[in-house]
Enzyme design. Structure first.
Site, PDB file in Angstrom:
ATOM      1  CG  LEU A 104      -2.339  -1.127   1.545  1.00  0.00           C
ATOM      2  CD1 LEU A 104      -2.947  -1.228   2.545  1.00  0.00           C
ATOM      3  CD2 LEU A 104      -2.973  -1.117   0.218  1.00  0.00           C
ATOM      4  CG  ASP A 105       0.701   3.927  -3.347  1.00  0.00           C
ATOM      5  OD1 ASP A 105       1.583   3.516  -3.313  1.00  0.00           O
ATOM      6  OD2 ASP A 105      -0.166   4.289  -3.876  1.00  0.00           O
ATOM      7  CB  ALA A 106       4.080   6.256   1.725  1.00  0.00           C
ATOM      8  CG  HIS A 189       1.145   5.018  -7.693  1.00  0.00           C
ATOM      9  ND1 HIS A 189       1.282   4.658  -6.233  1.00  0.00           N
ATOM     10  CD2 HIS A 189       2.011   5.399  -8.161  1.00  0.00           C
ATOM     11  CE1 HIS A 189       2.161   5.279  -5.545  1.00  0.00           C
ATOM     12  NE2 HIS A 189       2.540   5.577  -6.739  1.00  0.00           N
TER      13      HIS A 189
END
Length: 239
Positions: A104-106, A189
């Site tokens: 998961l992205d930051a 993304h």
């Protein structure tokens, strides 16, 4: 004494699905204490019985799976010298065995599964498996039925092929829309790029479900718990 069905044991210790385990049993490739065993329902003692697959002894390691409510501001990695990682929140005594499944992205929150079974994690992330992942998304701009139809067809996000069909449910449409989006891929993304392809910007992203496991909303960001036996069964069934 810890008794377990043989097909389930093979799936956990042998890195296969339950259906694949049943096929191997039918071929006579499995022995229990030196004797061929073809019954998937056969109960074995995981601590005492010696199970071999194709003549190779299977090492039993109890399956461990955690549900983590990832907060924003940390990265999905096992270690990092400069940034806080998701593992920094985990205090389980067997923490050293675990690794996050996917990323998961930051700035993305929500459900992150952590397993000690690399084969299962690989199956969950394999493009061939099409494991569902559902996100709650806030989007700048009005999300329309046309957007939902486009997502259902597949969206061009600048790669060789468009995304696979995705299910977009509009919860609220306005200057700041709220939606739930279910995808079965894990491109870089991907959710943000899909909305960008429709001229919209994602302002908030939270994963609420993966592989049939729903985020326990009683967990605050940064908290975790072990999966229940029922959730583990759903996980095994999905991949």
């Amino acid at each position: 004494m810890d008794l377990m069905r043989l097909d389930k044991y093979l799936a956990l210790a042998g890195g296969c699905t339950r259906s694949e385990a049943k096929k191997m049993l039918r071929t006579g490739a499995v022995t229990v204490d030196g004797k061929v065993e073809k019954r998937p329902e056969c109960k074995i003692d995981t601590e005492k019985n010696r199970v071999c697959l194709g003549g190779k002894n299977l090492e039993w390691q109890p399956f461990l799976a955690l549900m983590f409510h990832k907060p924003a501001g940390c990265i999905t990695a096992t270690s990092d010298r400069s940034q806080r990682t998701v593992m920094d929140y985990i205090s389980h005594e067997r923490k050293g065995e675990l690794f996050p499944v996917g990323r998961l992205d930051a700035d993305t929150e929500g459900l992150l599964l952590m397993l000690n079974d690399g084969d299962m994690a690989h199956r969950m992330l394999s493009p061939k498996r099409h494991v569902d992942k559902t996100y709650y998304v806030r989007v700048e701009g009005r999300v329309t039925r046309e957007d939902a139809e486009a997502f259902a067809q597949g969206v061009d996000i600048g790669e060789k092929n468009p995304t696979l069909p995705a299910k977009l449910v509009i919860l609220n449409s306005g200057d700041l829309s709220e939606v739930e989006l279910t995808i079965c891929e894990g491109k870089f993304h991907q959710v943000k790029r899909m909305f960008a392809a429709r001229g919209k910007h994602v302002s908030y992203l939270k994963r609420i479900s993966m592989a049939g496991i729903d985020l326990d909303e009683s967990l605050s960001p940064g908290q975790w718990r072990e999966l229940t036996e029922e959730e583990k069964e759903r996980l095994w069934s999905s991949c």
